[in-house]
Design an enzyme around this catalytic site. Structure first.
Site, mmCIF file in Angstrom:
data_model
loop_
_atom_site.group_PDB
_atom_site.id
_atom_site.type_symbol
_atom_site.label_atom_id
_atom_site.label_comp_id
_atom_site.label_asym_id
_atom_site.label_seq_id
_atom_site.Cartn_x
_atom_site.Cartn_y
_atom_site.Cartn_z
ATOM 1 N N ASP A 1 0.865 -1.193 0.000
ATOM 2 C CA ASP A 1 0.000 0.000 0.000
ATOM 3 C C ASP A 1 0.899 1.241 0.000
ATOM 4 O OD1 ASP A 1 -3.151 0.784 1.048
ATOM 5 O OD2 ASP A 1 -1.574 2.281 1.279
ATOM 6 N N ASP B 1 -4.024 2.477 -5.014
ATOM 7 C CA ASP B 1 -2.695 2.502 -4.392
ATOM 8 C C ASP B 1 -2.319 1.218 -3.672
ATOM 9 O OD1 ASP B 1 -3.981 2.711 -1.866
ATOM 10 O OD2 ASP B 1 -2.417 4.044 -1.130
ATOM 11 N N GLU B 2 -3.031 0.126 -3.964
ATOM 12 C CA GLU B 2 -2.630 -1.092 -3.272
ATOM 13 C C GLU B 2 -2.824 -2.341 -4.114
ATOM 14 O OE1 GLU B 2 -5.741 -1.889 0.100
ATOM 15 O OE2 GLU B 2 -5.701 0.211 -0.475
HETATM 16 P P1 TTP Z 1 -5.295 5.017 1.451
HETATM 17 O O1 TTP Z 1 -4.295 3.989 1.031
HETATM 18 O O2 TTP Z 1 -6.406 4.580 2.343
HETATM 19 O O3 TTP Z 1 -4.574 6.225 2.209
HETATM 20 P P2 TTP Z 1 -3.231 6.976 1.861
HETATM 21 O O4 TTP Z 1 -2.445 6.250 0.813
HETATM 22 O O5 TTP Z 1 -3.520 8.406 1.586
HETATM 23 O O6 TTP Z 1 -2.462 6.935 3.247
HETATM 24 P P3 TTP Z 1 -1.761 5.673 3.961
HETATM 25 O O7 TTP Z 1 -0.309 6.068 4.098
HETATM 26 O O8 TTP Z 1 -2.445 5.537 5.273
HETATM 27 O O9 TTP Z 1 -1.970 4.488 3.066
HETATM 28 O O10 TTP Z 1 -5.973 5.678 0.185
HETATM 29 C C1 TTP Z 1 -5.291 5.871 -1.052
HETATM 30 C C2 TTP Z 1 -5.749 7.158 -1.707
HETATM 31 O O11 TTP Z 1 -7.160 7.143 -1.914
HETATM 32 C C3 TTP Z 1 -5.477 8.389 -0.880
HETATM 33 O O12 TTP Z 1 -4.168 8.891 -1.064
HETATM 34 C C4 TTP Z 1 -6.537 9.344 -1.357
HETATM 35 C C5 TTP Z 1 -7.702 8.446 -1.724
HETATM 36 N N1 TTP Z 1 -8.711 8.472 -0.647
HETATM 37 C C6 TTP Z 1 -9.761 9.405 -0.736
HETATM 38 O O13 TTP Z 1 -9.838 10.166 -1.717
HETATM 39 N N2 TTP Z 1 -10.684 9.446 0.282
HETATM 40 C C7 TTP Z 1 -10.632 8.625 1.381
HETATM 41 O O14 TTP Z 1 -11.489 8.712 2.280
HETATM 42 C C8 TTP Z 1 -9.538 7.676 1.461
HETATM 43 C C9 TTP Z 1 -9.416 6.761 2.661
HETATM 44 C C10 TTP Z 1 -8.624 7.637 0.425
HETATM 45 MG MG MG Z 2 -2.148 4.184 0.935
HETATM 46 MG MG MG Z 3 -4.818 2.092 0.060
#
Ligand code: TTP
Ligand code: MG
Ligand code: MG
Length: 360
Positions: free
Chosen positions: A9, A108-109
């Site tokens: 991720d 992103d994962e």
């Molecule tokens: P995530 O992988 O949940 O979060 P992240 O990558 O920003 O942070 P982390 O380091 O905790 O993994 O989500 C991936 C992307 O999806 C995030 O960068 C932006 C988008 N997103 C939204 O637009 N709204 C949301 O509520 C969430 C959770 C994510």
């Molecule tokens: Mg992330």
């Molecule tokens: Mg994610």
């Protein structure tokens, strides 16, 4: 054979992309916002970097709240899905190359089954380290990785240490790893279920593992109880789903001769667009993003994209947008001649006219 699953991720993905193209943001709190456009600060925070999270700013909160918690140097930026999608594609390409079986799970994962590539858990750890460094080198981005014997535990493990973490849960240690974590870490346990579990005195995954099955069954029924019990012990047999859903539909072709004439290239794009729309209709997919690929006579690849608010399936929109993107690219790069051209749609949803915030 022992299954070995990696869950990768990206860290604070959208905000990290912004830091990447503007390094002067590094070290400052960065907040990426989806502005609704109704009034100046209406809308929600998409994500925030770790500096901003220290101020209490996180995904989903209203922009106005975030502004109240912000420090003077906090930077607020609007989302740029095209840029993030492009980075996401680069990332997935790198990750895919490390897996026996690969499943992209969101923008992103991804899950990587590395059972035969890694052979054992210590091999998987070296592989994960290699993935992290190669990803950083090739895309500039950092990620966190979880290693476990199944998807459920790998996903929770990747989130355990962030940013840039690496967490390995060896076989038969699953329940022990999960026990102290909040029950809401498990898939399907949202706000309401969390409340109902708390009413039964269940806060952690360990509490859930030890809870009386009859108490759980009275509250949630048999199926949920079975699922809770299995998950709480870290048992999950679900396979990777490499073809779960198309992430994109694309067509590419070689031109009869290298060219930089839009009048020569546009009909080729039209033809590719027709094929793409046929596939999209067959799969009942509506798209928000249109991209073109231009491969030059020197075999350099360029991509240009445009994202729309509303999902569509329109051939006319695809044709005109592809032509416009190509026209712009050609006029900005008059010295280039193209050998191959492609078109692509992505950012799918199953419905038309449905407001989508983001694919995550
Ligand atoms: P995530 O992988 O949940 O979060 P992240 O990558 O920003 O942070 P982390 O380091 O905790 O993994 O989500 C991936 C992307 O999806 C995030 O960068 C932006 C988008 N997103 C939204 O637009 N709204 C949301 O509520 C969430 C959770 C994510
Ligand atoms: Mg992330
Ligand atoms: Mg994610």
């Amino acid at each position: 054979m022992q299954r070995i699953i990696l869950h990768v991720d990206l860290d604070y993905f959208f905000a990290q992309c912004e830091e990447l193209r503007n390094p002067s943001l590094k070290g400052k709190p960065v907040v990426v916002c989806v502005y609704s456009g109704r009034s100046e600060d209406s809308g929600a925070v998409s994500t925030a970097n770790y500096e901003a999270r220290k101020l209490g700013i996180k995904s989903g909160i209203p922009i106005a709240f975030a502004k109240r918690s912000a420090s003077p140097e906090t930077v607020f930026l609007p989302v740029d899905f095209d840029f993030y999608s492009e980075k996401s594609e680069q990332v997935m390409e790198v990750l895919r190359s490390f897996a026996d079986v690969f499943e992209q799970a969101s923008v992103d994962e991804a899950y990587l089954d590395v059972s035969s590539k890694a052979k054992n858990f210590s091999g998987a750890k070296s592989l994960a380290e290699k993935i992290k460094s190669e990803l950083k080198e090739k895309t500039g981005l950092t990620c966190s990785v979880g290693i476990a014997s199944n998807k459920l535990v790998a996903k929770i493990a990747s989130d355990f240490l962030k940013p840039s973490g690496l967490t390995m849960v060896e076989p038969r240690k699953e329940a022990e790893f999960l026990a102290p974590l909040k029950a809401s870490r498990l898939l399907g346990i949202g706000k309401k279920t969390t409340e109902r579990l708390e009413n039964l005195g269940i806060k952690t995954i360990g509490d859930l593992a030890n809870a009386s099955p009859s108490v759980l069954t009275d509250e949630f029924g048999r199926n949920w109880t079975d699922y809770f019990k299995q998950s709480a012990l870290g048992i999950d047999e679900s396979p990777l789903e490499p073809f779960r859903e198309a992430q994109q539909i694309s067509r590419i072709t070689t031109l009869k001769q290298d060219s930089n004439e839009i009048s020569f290239i546009a009909p080729v794009l039209d033809f590719l667009s027709e094929e793409i729309i046929e596939s999209a209709k067959a799969e009942q997919l509506f798209f928000r993003t249109i991209s073109i690929t231009a491969i030059t006579s020197k075999l350099e690849t360029h991509t240009k994209s445009k994202t729309f608010e509303q999902p569509t399936q329109s051939l006319e929109l695809l044709k005109s947008t592809a032509r416009e993107l190509m026209q712009n690219f050609l006029s900005q790069n008059p010295e280039l001649k193209l050998r191959r051209v492609g078109a692509r749609i992505s950012n799918f949803s199953k419905k038309e006219n449905q407001k989508t915030l983001a694919e995550f």
